[in-house]
Motif scaffolding. Structure first.
Motif, PDB file in Angstrom:
ATOM      1  N   GLU A  87       0.834  -1.200   0.000  1.00 56.82           N
ATOM      2  CA  GLU A  87       0.000   0.000   0.000  1.00 56.82           C
ATOM      3  C   GLU A  87       0.873   1.256   0.000  1.00 56.82           C
ATOM      4  O   GLU A  87       1.783   1.404   0.814  1.00 56.82           O
ATOM      5  CB  GLU A  87      -0.925   0.011   1.213  1.00 56.82           C
ATOM      6  N   GLY A  88       0.589   2.148  -0.913  1.00 56.84           N
ATOM      7  CA  GLY A  88       1.341   3.384  -1.033  1.00 56.84           C
ATOM      8  C   GLY A  88       2.696   3.225  -1.680  1.00 56.84           C
ATOM      9  O   GLY A  88       3.492   4.168  -1.713  1.00 56.84           O
ATOM     10  N   LYS A  89       2.994   2.030  -2.214  1.00 57.91           N
ATOM     11  CA  LYS A  89       4.314   1.762  -2.790  1.00 57.91           C
ATOM     12  C   LYS A  89       4.177   1.124  -4.168  1.00 57.91           C
ATOM     13  O   LYS A  89       3.121   0.623  -4.544  1.00 57.91           O
ATOM     14  CB  LYS A  89       5.108   0.800  -1.893  1.00 57.91           C
ATOM     15  N   THR A  90       5.270   1.118  -4.875  1.00 55.35           N
ATOM     16  CA  THR A  90       5.365   0.370  -6.127  1.00 55.35           C
ATOM     17  C   THR A  90       5.708  -1.081  -5.810  1.00 55.35           C
ATOM     18  O   THR A  90       6.478  -1.360  -4.891  1.00 55.35           O
ATOM     19  CB  THR A  90       6.448   0.967  -7.039  1.00 55.35           C
ATOM     20  N   LEU A  91       5.111  -1.993  -6.543  1.00 57.74           N
ATOM     21  CA  LEU A  91       5.414  -3.414  -6.396  1.00 57.74           C
ATOM     22  C   LEU A  91       5.994  -3.920  -7.715  1.00 57.74           C
ATOM     23  O   LEU A  91       5.386  -3.757  -8.772  1.00 57.74           O
ATOM     24  CB  LEU A  91       4.157  -4.210  -6.040  1.00 57.74           C
ATOM     25  N   VAL A  92       7.183  -4.520  -7.648  1.00 56.75           N
ATOM     26  CA  VAL A  92       7.832  -5.063  -8.841  1.00 56.75           C
ATOM     27  C   VAL A  92       8.107  -6.548  -8.622  1.00 56.75           C
ATOM     28  O   VAL A  92       8.716  -6.929  -7.618  1.00 56.75           O
ATOM     29  CB  VAL A  92       9.164  -4.342  -9.153  1.00 56.75           C
ATOM     30  N   VAL A  93       7.627  -7.362  -9.562  1.00 58.94           N
ATOM     31  CA  VAL A  93       7.894  -8.799  -9.554  1.00 58.94           C
ATOM     32  C   VAL A  93       8.667  -9.119 -10.837  1.00 58.94           C
ATOM     33  O   VAL A  93       8.186  -8.818 -11.936  1.00 58.94           O
ATOM     34  CB  VAL A  93       6.602  -9.627  -9.489  1.00 58.94           C
ATOM     35  N   GLN A  94       9.827  -9.736 -10.686  1.00 53.34           N
ATOM     36  CA  GLN A  94      10.702  -9.948 -11.845  1.00 53.34           C
ATOM     37  C   GLN A  94      11.407 -11.307 -11.735  1.00 53.34           C
ATOM     38  O   GLN A  94      11.786 -11.728 -10.651  1.00 53.34           O
ATOM     39  CB  GLN A  94      11.744  -8.830 -11.908  1.00 53.34           C
ATOM     40  N   PHE A  95      11.578 -11.982 -12.863  1.00 54.66           N
ATOM     41  CA  PHE A  95      12.318 -13.242 -12.903  1.00 54.66           C
ATOM     42  C   PHE A  95      12.654 -13.574 -14.349  1.00 54.66           C
ATOM     43  O   PHE A  95      12.115 -12.965 -15.284  1.00 54.66           O
ATOM     44  CB  PHE A  95      11.517 -14.388 -12.263  1.00 54.66           C
ATOM     45  N   THR A  96      13.558 -14.539 -14.532  1.00 52.33           N
ATOM     46  CA  THR A  96      13.903 -14.979 -15.880  1.00 52.33           C
ATOM     47  C   THR A  96      13.346 -16.374 -16.130  1.00 52.33           C
ATOM     48  O   THR A  96      13.223 -17.194 -15.208  1.00 52.33           O
ATOM     49  CB  THR A  96      15.427 -15.001 -16.119  1.00 52.33           C
ATOM     50  N   VAL A  97      13.014 -16.623 -17.393  1.00 48.32           N
ATOM     51  CA  VAL A  97      12.478 -17.914 -17.838  1.00 48.32           C
ATOM     52  C   VAL A  97      13.248 -18.348 -19.072  1.00 48.32           C
ATOM     53  O   VAL A  97      13.432 -17.566 -20.005  1.00 48.32           O
ATOM     54  CB  VAL A  97      10.979 -17.813 -18.185  1.00 48.32           C
ATOM     55  N   LYS A  98      13.661 -19.605 -19.063  1.00 49.24           N
ATOM     56  CA  LYS A  98      14.371 -20.162 -20.222  1.00 49.24           C
ATOM     57  C   LYS A  98      13.730 -21.489 -20.616  1.00 49.24           C
ATOM     58  O   LYS A  98      13.827 -22.479 -19.903  1.00 49.24           O
ATOM     59  CB  LYS A  98      15.847 -20.380 -19.873  1.00 49.24           C
ATOM     60  N   HIS A  99      13.031 -21.489 -21.753  1.00 54.63           N
ATOM     61  CA  HIS A  99      12.419 -22.717 -22.267  1.00 54.63           C
ATOM     62  C   HIS A  99      13.404 -23.392 -23.223  1.00 54.63           C
ATOM     63  O   HIS A  99      13.174 -23.442 -24.432  1.00 54.63           O
ATOM     64  CB  HIS A  99      11.113 -22.401 -23.007  1.00 54.63           C
ATOM     65  N   GLU A 100      14.488 -23.923 -22.694  1.00 53.93           N
ATOM     66  CA  GLU A 100      15.515 -24.471 -23.579  1.00 53.93           C
ATOM     67  C   GLU A 100      15.063 -25.751 -24.273  1.00 53.93           C
ATOM     68  O   GLU A 100      15.664 -26.198 -25.245  1.00 53.93           O
ATOM     69  CB  GLU A 100      16.817 -24.715 -22.817  1.00 53.93           C
ATOM     70  N   GLN A 101      13.961 -26.360 -23.790  1.00 52.98           N
ATOM     71  CA  GLN A 101      13.440 -27.571 -24.408  1.00 52.98           C
ATOM     72  C   GLN A 101      12.541 -27.259 -25.600  1.00 52.98           C
ATOM     73  O   GLN A 101      11.947 -28.159 -26.197  1.00 52.98           O
ATOM     74  CB  GLN A 101      12.650 -28.394 -23.386  1.00 52.98           C
ATOM     75  N   ASN A 102      12.462 -25.969 -25.965  1.00 55.13           N
ATOM     76  CA  ASN A 102      11.549 -25.548 -27.046  1.00 55.13           C
ATOM     77  C   ASN A 102      10.137 -26.019 -26.709  1.00 55.13           C
ATOM     78  O   ASN A 102       9.519 -26.780 -27.448  1.00 55.13           O
ATOM     79  CB  ASN A 102      12.007 -26.093 -28.399  1.00 55.13           C
ATOM     80  N   ILE A 103       9.614 -25.519 -25.617  1.00 55.96           N
ATOM     81  CA  ILE A 103       8.385 -26.003 -25.000  1.00 55.96           C
ATOM     82  C   ILE A 103       7.213 -25.980 -25.975  1.00 55.96           C
ATOM     83  O   ILE A 103       7.037 -25.042 -26.755  1.00 55.96           O
ATOM     84  CB  ILE A 103       8.077 -25.155 -23.743  1.00 55.96           C
ATOM     85  N   ASP A 104       6.403 -27.056 -25.932  1.00 62.72           N
ATOM     86  CA  ASP A 104       5.216 -27.118 -26.774  1.00 62.72           C
ATOM     87  C   ASP A 104       3.953 -26.787 -25.989  1.00 62.72           C
ATOM     88  O   ASP A 104       3.032 -26.184 -26.521  1.00 62.72           O
ATOM     89  CB  ASP A 104       5.087 -28.501 -27.422  1.00 62.72           C
TER      90      ASP A 104
END
Length: 410
Positions: A87-104
């Motif tokens: 409340e009264g603040k900025t919220l940042v959610v961040q992460f990296t994703v790597k689909h190296e299996q060429n996801i289907d």
């Protein structure tokens, strides 16, 4: 005076320092297992996470993350941190994703929970505060989910945000601000932004159609009408087809045998089609009737759509047909600029070397395939007899011109 100014500067700098609620880069070996708890809700169908940098990477240590390791499994893992309110603040959610299996088909998103999350029992129906990240399933679903829970309901974004669908690592960032606005970034570049109230159905509409209003019976919405003075010409009606005037009865036509002869029909050159009066402007035209609106009595403004009182856990709750996705560089903070700096110093430093390594591997694989194909052809050629004739053909006797075997005659 200089001391006072310096003190103010130091206080200001302290006030501007970002708050890091949670940060995970999996850079301390197996200690991550002390912070993350895997769900056992699905039993034998529950997949196992492993720590790895994958088949190709930019930095062997920095690119280590949690990877799904078994095909066709449910995955659930979460980590808790001291609860807080945004409340009264900025919220940042961040992460990296790597689909190296060429996801289907499978998810690549994170969920943020309240501090009372039962980590061992986390599953798809476990209530969450927000869900964010990529989801891919076939050619039709390649989107970034942004889902907020508001008063017990999960609200999906009304915009379509396309996710990355290649095999490389990508950085996903969600920024929710205290003025009820948001921003979605991929690889530190903005891909969508707007207002929470406009892009989700948090609240009922501010206005609704007046239930007591009705279009007047004499309201004329016809822009054009038939000209009442336009009359159909007397010679207008002509048949569409007529007998061919040049056709003649064949000489060998027998009326008793063939029936009464009739000439074939042809298009009538004088046929004009269906007559319609010409159109003129309608003198009584009043335009399209617009249903008047009134204030919606069920609407109530909420300037805290963005706010949650208890944020205390983050998890990955997924289903994947083909495993191999790697999650890394998780960050929850109150500073969007700081999140960008973290993204640049993690994903930003390893993305190019990662791509280079993958391209080198692909080139090595290509050369290997070419060498194997070359060797296969050489082995096939070596099995063939000299002259290119098959052994069966050499064993057969020559035939004479009549097709008889020469050896039979001898």
């Amino acid at each position: 005076m200089k001391t006072f100014v310096l003190l103010l500067a130091l206080v200001g700098a302290a006030l501007c320092e970002p708050t890091v609620y949670f940060k995970e880069e999996f850079d301390d070996g197996d200690k991550w297992e002390e912070r993350w708890v895997e769900s056992t809700h699905k039993g034998a169908e529950q997949g196992k996470f492993v720590l790895t940098h994958g088949k190709f990477y930019g930095d062997a240590e920095k690119d280590k993350g949690l990877q799904t390791s078994q095909d066709a499994r449910f995955y659930g893992i979460s980590a808790k941190f001291p609860k807080f309110s945004n409340e009264g603040k900025t919220l940042v959610v961040q992460f990296t994703v790597k689909h190296e299996q060429n996801i289907d088909c499978g998810g690549g998103y994170a969920k943020v929970f309240s501090s009372d999350l039962d980590q061992k029992d986390m599953h798809g129906d476990t209530p969450y505060l927000l869900m964010f990240g990529p989801d891919i399933c076939g050619p039709g679903t390649k989107k970034v989910h942004v889902i907020f829970n508001y008063k017990g309901k999960n609200l999906l974004i009304k915009k379509d945000i396309r996710c990355k669908d290649d095999v490389y690592t990508h950085l996903y960032t969600l920024i929710v601000r205290s003025d009820n606005t948001y921003e979605v970034k991929i690889d530190n570049e903005k891909v969508e932004s707007g207002e929470l109230e406009a892009d989700w159905d948090f609240l009922p509409p501010k206005t609704i159609k007046d239930p007591d209003a009705k279009k007047p019976d004499d309201w004329d919405e016809r822009e054009k009408i038939d000209d009442p003075d336009d009359k159909k010409p007397e010679d207008w009606d002509k048949p569409e087809h007529i007998p061919d005037p040049e056709a003649k009865k064949p000489d060998d036509w027998d009326d008793e045998m063939d029936g009464e002869w009739e000439p074939p029909m042809i298009d009538n050159p004088d046929y004009k089609g269906e007559w319609k009066p010409k159109q003129i402007d309608n003198p009584d035209y009043k335009g399209k009737w617009v249903h008047p609106e009134i204030d919606n009595p069920e609407y109530s403004e909420d300037d805290k759509l963005y706010a949650y009182d208890d944020i205390g856990a983050l998890g990955f709750d997924l289903w994947q047909v083909k495993a191999g996705t790697i999650f890394d560089n998780v960050l929850i903070t109150d500073d969007a600029d700081f999140a960008k700096e973290v993204g640049d110093s993690t994903w930003g430093q390893t993305k190019d070397p990662e791509k280079k390594m993958k391209e080198e591997q692909d080139e090595e694989d290509r050369k290997k395939r070419e060498e194997e194909e070359k060797q296969r052809k050489e082995e096939e050629d070596a099995k063939k007899p000299e002259g290119g004739e098959d052994e069966d053909e050499e064993d057969e006797g020559d035939e004479d011109e009549d097709g008889d075997d020469v050896h039979d005659e001898l």
